[in-house]
Design an enzyme around this catalytic site. Structure first.
Site, PDB file in Angstrom:
ATOM      1  N   ASN A   1      45.174  83.580  43.715  1.00  0.00           N
ATOM      2  CA  ASN A   1      43.564  84.324  42.527  1.00  0.00           C
ATOM      3  C   ASN A   1      42.841  85.900  44.137  1.00  0.00           C
ATOM      4  O   ASN A   1      43.048  84.834  45.129  1.00  0.00           O
ATOM      5  CB  ASN A   1      42.926  83.768  42.212  1.00  0.00           C
ATOM      6  CG  ASN A   1      43.055  83.174  40.727  1.00  0.00           C
ATOM      7  OD1 ASN A   1      43.855  83.254  40.357  1.00  0.00           O
ATOM      8  ND2 ASN A   1      41.779  82.649  40.096  1.00  0.00           N
ATOM      9  N   GLY A   2      42.931  86.462  43.838  1.00  0.00           N
ATOM     10  CA  GLY A   2      42.388  87.634  44.739  1.00  0.00           C
ATOM     11  C   GLY A   2      43.054  88.071  45.705  1.00  0.00           C
ATOM     12  O   GLY A   2      44.168  88.845  44.580  1.00  0.00           O
TER      13      GLY A   2
ATOM     14  N   GLU B   1      32.086  99.914  26.947  1.00  0.00           N
ATOM     15  CA  GLU B   1      32.826  98.839  27.973  1.00  0.00           C
ATOM     16  C   GLU B   1      34.047  97.766  26.260  1.00  0.00           C
ATOM     17  O   GLU B   1      34.953  97.783  26.294  1.00  0.00           O
ATOM     18  CB  GLU B   1      32.821  97.676  28.723  1.00  0.00           C
ATOM     19  CG  GLU B   1      31.658  96.947  27.685  1.00  0.00           C
ATOM     20  CD  GLU B   1      31.196  95.740  28.610  1.00  0.00           C
ATOM     21  OE1 GLU B   1      31.962  95.475  29.388  1.00  0.00           O
ATOM     22  OE2 GLU B   1      29.758  94.937  28.094  1.00  0.00           O
TER      23      GLU B   1
ATOM     24  N   ARG C   1      38.772  85.654  30.610  1.00  0.00           N
ATOM     25  CA  ARG C   1      38.257  85.855  31.798  1.00  0.00           C
ATOM     26  C   ARG C   1      39.757  87.209  32.246  1.00  0.00           C
ATOM     27  O   ARG C   1      38.812  88.251  32.237  1.00  0.00           O
ATOM     28  CB  ARG C   1      38.375  85.389  33.007  1.00  0.00           C
ATOM     29  CG  ARG C   1      38.065  84.064  33.255  1.00  0.00           C
ATOM     30  CD  ARG C   1      38.459  83.113  34.527  1.00  0.00           C
ATOM     31  NE  ARG C   1      39.050  83.746  35.404  1.00  0.00           N
ATOM     32  CZ  ARG C   1      37.932  82.811  36.257  1.00  0.00           C
ATOM     33  NH1 ARG C   1      37.014  82.480  35.854  1.00  0.00           N
ATOM     34  NH2 ARG C   1      38.124  83.573  37.720  1.00  0.00           N
TER      35      ARG C   1
ATOM     36  N   TRP D   1      45.965  89.197  36.384  1.00  0.00           N
ATOM     37  CA  TRP D   1      44.842  90.204  36.090  1.00  0.00           C
ATOM     38  C   TRP D   1      45.669  91.511  37.554  1.00  0.00           C
ATOM     39  O   TRP D   1      45.133  91.140  38.584  1.00  0.00           O
ATOM     40  CB  TRP D   1      43.595  89.856  36.346  1.00  0.00           C
ATOM     41  CG  TRP D   1      43.123  91.135  35.543  1.00  0.00           C
ATOM     42  CD1 TRP D   1      43.076  91.705  34.234  1.00  0.00           C
ATOM     43  CD2 TRP D   1      42.098  92.442  36.379  1.00  0.00           C
ATOM     44  NE1 TRP D   1      42.211  92.877  34.364  1.00  0.00           N
ATOM     45  CE2 TRP D   1      41.395  92.969  35.326  1.00  0.00           C
ATOM     46  CE3 TRP D   1      41.690  92.604  37.675  1.00  0.00           C
ATOM     47  CZ2 TRP D   1      40.657  94.060  35.848  1.00  0.00           C
ATOM     48  CZ3 TRP D   1      40.742  93.490  38.408  1.00  0.00           C
ATOM     49  CH2 TRP D   1      40.384  94.256  37.155  1.00  0.00           C
TER      50      TRP D   1
ATOM     51  N   LYS E   1      27.566  98.534  26.846  1.00  0.00           N
ATOM     52  CA  LYS E   1      28.399  98.071  25.904  1.00  0.00           C
ATOM     53  C   LYS E   1      28.822  98.964  25.199  1.00  0.00           C
ATOM     54  O   LYS E   1      29.719  98.344  25.174  1.00  0.00           O
ATOM     55  CB  LYS E   1      27.377  97.140  25.222  1.00  0.00           C
ATOM     56  CG  LYS E   1      26.670  96.274  25.682  1.00  0.00           C
ATOM     57  CD  LYS E   1      26.685  94.907  25.562  1.00  0.00           C
ATOM     58  CE  LYS E   1      27.480  94.973  26.903  1.00  0.00           C
ATOM     59  NZ  LYS E   1      26.678  94.247  27.768  1.00  0.00           N
TER      60      LYS E   1
ATOM     61  N   GLU F   1      22.393 100.095  29.647  1.00  0.00           N
ATOM     62  CA  GLU F   1      22.865  99.416  28.931  1.00  0.00           C
ATOM     63  C   GLU F   1      23.832  98.826  27.794  1.00  0.00           C
ATOM     64  O   GLU F   1      24.921  98.662  27.323  1.00  0.00           O
ATOM     65  CB  GLU F   1      21.990  97.478  28.969  1.00  0.00           C
ATOM     66  CG  GLU F   1      22.735  96.193  28.710  1.00  0.00           C
ATOM     67  CD  GLU F   1      23.407  95.879  28.890  1.00  0.00           C
ATOM     68  OE1 GLU F   1      23.926  96.242  30.211  1.00  0.00           O
ATOM     69  OE2 GLU F   1      24.507  94.849  28.520  1.00  0.00           O
TER      70      GLU F   1
ATOM     71  N   LYS G   1      36.250  88.557  32.870  1.00  0.00           N
ATOM     72  CA  LYS G   1      34.760  88.138  32.900  1.00  0.00           C
ATOM     73  C   LYS G   1      33.375  88.144  34.344  1.00  0.00           C
ATOM     74  O   LYS G   1      33.251  88.509  34.741  1.00  0.00           O
ATOM     75  CB  LYS G   1      34.762  86.919  32.303  1.00  0.00           C
ATOM     76  CG  LYS G   1      33.510  86.426  31.784  1.00  0.00           C
ATOM     77  CD  LYS G   1      32.260  87.296  31.221  1.00  0.00           C
ATOM     78  CE  LYS G   1      31.145  86.562  30.736  1.00  0.00           C
ATOM     79  NZ  LYS G   1      30.142  87.602  30.152  1.00  0.00           N
TER      80      LYS G   1
ATOM     81  N   CYS H   1      42.240  87.167  37.397  1.00  0.00           N
ATOM     82  CA  CYS H   1      43.266  85.811  36.897  1.00  0.00           C
ATOM     83  C   CYS H   1      42.458  84.824  37.353  1.00  0.00           C
ATOM     84  O   CYS H   1      41.589  84.201  37.946  1.00  0.00           O
ATOM     85  CB  CYS H   1      43.996  85.874  38.742  1.00  0.00           C
ATOM     86  SG  CYS H   1      44.635  87.481  39.088  1.00  0.00           S
TER      87      CYS H   1
ATOM     88  N   HIS I   1      17.502 118.098  32.261  1.00  0.00           N
ATOM     89  CA  HIS I   1      17.178 118.250  32.941  1.00  0.00           C
ATOM     90  C   HIS I   1      19.362 118.029  33.785  1.00  0.00           C
ATOM     91  O   HIS I   1      20.109 117.352  34.505  1.00  0.00           O
ATOM     92  CB  HIS I   1      17.491 117.562  34.689  1.00  0.00           C
ATOM     93  CG  HIS I   1      15.778 117.234  34.372  1.00  0.00           C
ATOM     94  ND1 HIS I   1      15.533 118.655  35.294  1.00  0.00           N
ATOM     95  CD2 HIS I   1      14.723 116.380  34.000  1.00  0.00           C
ATOM     96  CE1 HIS I   1      13.488 118.426  35.077  1.00  0.00           C
ATOM     97  NE2 HIS I   1      13.673 116.757  35.042  1.00  0.00           N
TER      98      HIS I   1
END
Ligand code: F6R
Length: 612
Positions: free
Chosen positions: A98-99, A492, A27, A74, A489, A485, A607, A2, A508
């Protein structure tokens, strides 16, 4: 995540609020709204989807006002619908938040018993009703908010307006970032200073527990009812340089900015091929006492931490542990004295990392243990920077694309600088080795530029991924975290399921997944692990897997049937993880563009993850 923007001015602030929201779009969010006070009335518009939808609605209704609050939401409590979008209103009061308000259900039950009707499924709406209720016992908006705040449990930031106080904006920071933008005859709030750069470059960074009252001419900050002084800081103008320029996406721009970002990051610490004598000078005594390192981070920053572990142990001879913050914070880890706790974070606001830091500090203090805390961070004004003993900034500039790229490679550069410094203080690394590595570091921007020359070739290969459902990334040593990583990438931004593995783990389990339909990306610098990696490649090929190899020119790995090789310049093994990050970023980017996803704002992601 948010975003909040608000302001009080003489002019109408409608366009400032909309522009601010646009600047927070990176964001991640799913709906947007704003509320203004005009002639004793709250005027509100809310829309699901992009800020452009809200802008159109605001243009059509032509609402204006010189005080207002705005929000990108969000979804956490309740679906992304118009009713759940902020601001939330209770009679004369409007609130953006927010939160998370953790005890909202209890509060909601009490408010319903008092006769309040809820029009949303959000936790935020309780705040609007609570302030409305408190205003029955005091005419003072600030005092009403001060009555409400102790009732709220959780981490949050609030912006509040009231039609009976048409010249007052109240801001609350309790666990979620909030800054005040100081204007001339007008003042603003936002969860991210980036939103306010068109109107000011002077900011007050609220601290946890601060409640602020803003009018056009005044800003007063209170803690527990007592006025406190908070400094006004002027922001470096270069931070405003956050546009896409000639690039189609922020992510691509940020990939291409890496040579410069790394140069900036290392320049603060190096003088020729030596560390500057003043680099982290204040920390020298503390660094000389540390016996081990604990790195705490999330996501991509955690992958940087994993590479830090290899380097700390190999170069500085210091035991190093690295852990995901969301696990670390809840498992009551043993806090050991003489440990350097290092938070790695692009934003410096990630809720889990920040909570792990605070908890570690609290527990160390309770046991009277001597620890040192440090942040490697891209935001100089962030909570983590403010709350650690020392910090080392990654000078990557604002990173807007949700998928972290230049922040990651500059984190690696910063980690290397830190390790050289600590190794030097502890005399575990000699000046010749420092000179060798720093010479390589100066060379890194050029090597990255050369690596970027492979872009067209990587674009061509990315076409072979478009129809795939799954993908494996393999590496050994410091390329193992790069495999993780690379997989992060790809998943996402392209939404292809991808996994990264240490190549030695193949037998394994993951080898069972390999068939004709499985692309396998191999990270193959010319180091002492290369022969072992080549055996792993054979294992994949024998099962029909198609190989996409990023390899050192001297590796001897060649193109052949179902084996595609992209040559990465020769580079010392210390710097290979920085350089090999680049082709995996480009691969993920091109696959995502070809699949038509929202590259800079991938679905369901934000973000800056300021809530758990
Ligand atoms: C992935 C990504 C995230 C972040 C993570 C931590 O591309 O960007 O995994 O790395 O959310 O964020 P910071 O570094 O801001 O603490």
């Amino acid at each position: 995540m948010c975003g909040i923007v608000g302001g009080v001015a003489e002019r109408s602030i409608t366009n400032i609020l909309i522009e601010g929201l646009k600047r927070l779009e990176y964001r991640g969010y799913d709906s947007a709204g704003l509320a203004l006070v005009d002639h004793g009335q709250i005027l509100r518009e809310r829309r699901v989807g992009k800020v452009a939808n809200l802008e159109q609605a605001v243009n059509e209704s032509a609402i204006i006002g010189s005080i207002g609050i705005a929000h990108t939401r969000w979804a956490t409590h309740g679906k992304p619908t118009e009713n759940n979008a902020h601001p939330h209103i209770s009679g004369r009061v409007a609130v953006v938040h927010n939160g998370i308000i953790e005890n909202y259900q209890e509060l909601k039950d009490d408010l319903e018993a008092l006769g309040y009707n809820f029009t949303s499924q959000t936790d935020t709406e309780v705040v609007a009703h609570l302030v409305h209720e408190a205003l029955k016992s005091t005419p003072d908006l600030l005092k009403a908010v001060e009555q409400v705040v102790p009732q709220l449990k959780g981490a949050y930031a609030l912006g509040i307006i009231d039609t009976n106080h048409p010249d007052e904006l109240i801001a609350v920071r309790e666990g979620s970032p909030l800054v005040i933008g100081v204007g001339i005859g007008e003042n603003f709030i936002s969860s991210d200073q980036l939103a306010l750069l068109p109107v000011t470059n002077r900011f007050i960074y609220l601290e946890e527990g601060d409640i602020a009252r803003l009018t056009r001419e005044t800003i007063d900050v209170y803690v527990n009812g007592q006025k406190v002084a908070r400094p006004v800081k002027e922001l470096d103008a270069t931070i405003s340089n956050a546009t896409k320029g000639e690039f189609k996406h922020y992510m691509l721009k940020e990939i291409y900015e890496q040579p410069e970002a790394i140069q900036q990051t290392i320049s603060q610490a190096l003088n020729g091929n030596a560390l500057r004598p003043d680099f982290l000078k204040d920390a020298e005594i503390d660094f000389s006492n540390i016996k081990q390192v604990q790195i705490i981070a999330c996501g991509t920053s955690y992958h940087a931490g994993m590479i830090g572990k290899y380097w700390f142990e190999q170069l500085a001879d210091l035991p190093c542990h690295v852990e995901i913050a969301s696990e670390y914070r809840y498992r009551s880890p043993v806090i050991v004295g003489d440990t350097l706790y290092v938070c790695i974070s692009q934003s410096g606001e990630t809720a889990d990392t920040l909570a792990a830091l605070r908890d570690t500090k609290k527990r160390a203090a309770a046991k009277n243990l001597n620890i040192t805390t440090m942040t490697i961070c891209n935001v100089a004004t962030s909570s983590m920077v403010r709350e650690t003993d020392y910090h080392l900034l990654t000078l990557a500039g604002p990173e807007i694309g949700v998928a972290s790229t230049k922040a990651f490679t500059t984190q690696l550069a910063a980690l290397m600088l830190l390790i050289l410094k600590i190794g030097q203080i502890k005399q575990n690394i000699d000046e010749n080795q420092i000179a060798e590595i720093t010479a390589d570091m100066w060379h890194t921007p050029k090597v990255i530029l050369d690596t970027l020359q492979n872009d067209t070739e990587i674009l061509r290969l990315s076409e072979l991924f478009v129809e795939k459902q799954h993908c494996l990334f393999l590496g050994r040593g410091t390329e193992f975290p790069i495999a993780l990583e690379g997989a992060l990438k790809l998943k996402e931004i392209s939404y292809i399921h991808a996994e990264g593995y240490a190549a030695g783990e193949l037998k394994h389990g993951p080898l069972a997944l390999v068939d004709n339909d499985m692309p396998v990306v191999i990270l193959a610098p010319n180091d002492e692990m290369l022969d072992k990696l080549k055996s792993n490649m054979e294992e994949v090929q024998a099962r029909g897997g198609e190989l996409f190899v990023f390899a050192d020119e001297d590796s001897g790995i060649k193109n052949k049937d179902r084996q595609h090789v992209v040559h990465v310049p020769n580079v010392s093994s210390w710097l290979a993880p920085i350089v090999y990050s680049v082709p995996v970023q480009l691969l993920s980017y091109h696959v995502a563009v070809l699949r038509g996803t929202d590259v800079d704002q991938p679905r369901n992601l934000a973000k800056s993850v300021t809530v758990e």
